[in-house]
Design a protein around this motif. Structure first.
Motif, short mmCIF file in Angstrom:
data_model
loop_
_atom_site.label_atom_id
_atom_site.label_comp_id
_atom_site.label_asym_id
_atom_site.label_seq_id
_atom_site.Cartn_x
_atom_site.Cartn_y
_atom_site.Cartn_z
N ASN A 43 0.80 -1.23 0.00
CA ASN A 43 0.00 0.00 0.00
C ASN A 43 0.84 1.28 0.00
O ASN A 43 0.34 2.35 0.33
N TRP A 44 2.10 1.16 -0.40
CA TRP A 44 2.99 2.32 -0.44
C TRP A 44 2.49 3.35 -1.44
O TRP A 44 1.98 3.01 -2.50
N ASN A 45 2.65 4.62 -1.08
CA ASN A 45 2.43 5.74 -1.98
C ASN A 45 3.57 6.73 -1.82
O ASN A 45 4.23 6.75 -0.77
N PRO A 46 3.86 7.55 -2.84
CA PRO A 46 4.94 8.52 -2.71
C PRO A 46 4.81 9.36 -1.44
O PRO A 46 3.73 9.83 -1.11
N GLY A 47 5.91 9.49 -0.75
CA GLY A 47 5.90 10.20 0.53
C GLY A 47 5.93 9.27 1.71
O GLY A 47 6.35 9.65 2.82
N ASP A 48 5.46 8.03 1.53
CA ASP A 48 5.52 7.03 2.59
C ASP A 48 6.96 6.54 2.76
O ASP A 48 7.80 6.68 1.86
N LYS A 49 7.23 5.92 3.90
CA LYS A 49 8.54 5.34 4.12
C LYS A 49 8.76 4.15 3.18
O LYS A 49 7.81 3.46 2.79
N VAL A 50 10.02 3.94 2.85
CA VAL A 50 10.40 2.80 2.01
C VAL A 50 11.23 1.84 2.84
O VAL A 50 11.67 2.17 3.95
N ILE A 51 11.43 0.65 2.31
CA ILE A 51 12.16 -0.40 3.03
C ILE A 51 13.59 -0.49 2.52
O ILE A 51 13.82 -0.56 1.30
N VAL A 52 14.53 -0.48 3.44
CA VAL A 52 15.94 -0.65 3.11
C VAL A 52 16.22 -2.14 2.90
O VAL A 52 15.77 -2.96 3.71
N PRO A 53 16.91 -2.52 1.84
CA PRO A 53 17.20 -3.94 1.63
C PRO A 53 17.89 -4.55 2.85
O PRO A 53 18.72 -3.90 3.49
N PRO A 54 17.57 -5.79 3.20
CA PRO A 54 18.19 -6.44 4.36
C PRO A 54 19.71 -6.52 4.19
O PRO A 54 20.22 -6.67 3.07
N PRO A 55 20.46 -6.46 5.29
CA PRO A 55 21.92 -6.57 5.20
C PRO A 55 22.33 -7.97 4.78
O PRO A 55 21.64 -8.95 5.08
N ARG A 56 23.47 -8.05 4.13
CA ARG A 56 23.97 -9.35 3.65
C ARG A 56 25.10 -9.90 4.52
O ARG A 56 25.46 -11.06 4.39
#
Length: 217
Positions: free
Chosen positions: A168-181
Motif C-alpha cells: 500500500n505504499w504511496n509517494p511520501g511514505d517510508k520505504v524499506i531498506v534492503p536487508p543486510p547481507r
C-alpha cells in the motif's frame, strides 16, 4: 511468454498514430495495455480513464500504448466515438494487432477466458526496454488506473534509491531498506539513521520523484 526483468519482446506494428516499434520508446518508460474489444462498455471506461492518466504518466517519463486485435479502422472509429460521445480525446496510440503477433508475444490471449479477444493485460517496460511488471485482469473487471501510477512511482523509486516499497505504499511514505547481507552491514546500518524494527527490517524516507503539486497537475 514475457519474463520479468528480461528484455520486453520487440515488435513493430500499425497504430492509430502510424507504424511504431517498441524500440521507438527507448529512453522512455512504457505502459503497454490490451483491451478485449473496441465499442464495448468496460473498455470505453478504461480508455476514458487512461486518457486522463496520460499527462500524469508523462510527468514520469512514461507513455501509454494500447492494443487489441481489432482493425485500425475499428480503432479510429471508436476513438472518434469516444471523443464525440464522451468528450475525451485519446492521446496515445492504439495498436491494431489483427494478426495477433504482439498479443502472442506478450501472452495477451487466454483461450480459457476467450479465444477471440485479448485479455486485460498491462505491462510496464522501463526506459532500457526491460519488462518490470505484469498485471492481468478478467474481461469483466475494469482496471484501477491509480494503481498504474502507483506502480510506476514504486518502480522508479526503487531504481532511483535502491530500496523496496511496502504494501500500500504511496509517494511520501517510508520505504524499506534492503536487508543486510553481512554482519558488518547489519552493524553499520545502526549509524545510518534508519527507523529499524529489527536488524532485518529498516525503513527510511526518500525524496519524491514527482512533487505533490506536479501530481495534482
Amino acid at each position: 511468454m514475457p519474463r520479468l526483468n528480461a528484455l520486453a519482446p520487440a515488435f513493430e506494428a500499425e497504430t492509430t498514430h502510424g507504424r511504431l516499434a517498441l524500440e521507438d520508446y527507448r529512453g522512455t518508460w512504457v505502459v503497454l495495455f490490451s483491451h478485449p474489444a473496441d465499442f464495448t462498455p468496460v473498455c470505453t471506461t478504461e480508455f476514458v480513464a487512461f486518457a486522463k492518466l496520460a499527462p500524469v504518466l508523462k510527468q514520469r517519463n512514461t507513455e501509454l500504448l494500447g492494443l487489441s486485435i481489432d482493425s485500425i479502422y475499428s480503432h479510429l472509429a471508436w476513438v472518434n466515438a469516444i471523443r464525440d460521445k464522451f468528450g475525451v480525446e485519446i492521446p496515445f496510440p492504439v495498436i491494431a494487432d489483427g494478426n495477433r503477433e504482439v498479443a502472442s508475444l506478450y501472452g495477451m490471449i487466454n483461450p480459457d477466458e476467450s479465444s477471440t479477444e485479448t485479455s486485460r493485460c498491462l505491462f510496464v517496460i522501463d526506459d532500457k526496454g526491460i519488462l518490470r511488471a505484469m498485471i492481468y485482469y478478467p474481461l469483466t473487471t475494469g482496471r484501477n488506473t491509480d494503481e498504474v501510477v502507483r506502480l510506476v512511482d514504486a518502480l522508479q523509486t526503487t531504481d532511483r534509491h535502491k530500496v523496496a516499497t511496502p504494501a500500500n505504499w504511496n509517494p511520501g511514505d517510508k520505504v524499506i531498506v534492503p536487508p543486510p547481507r553481512t554482519v558488518e552491514d547489519a552493524e553499520a546500518r545502526k549509524s545510518l539513521g534508519y527507523d529499524c524494527v529489527d536488524w532485518w527490517y529498516c525503513e527510511t524516507t526518500v525524496p519524491n520523484a514527482v512533487s505533490a503539486a506536479e501530481r495534482k497537475g
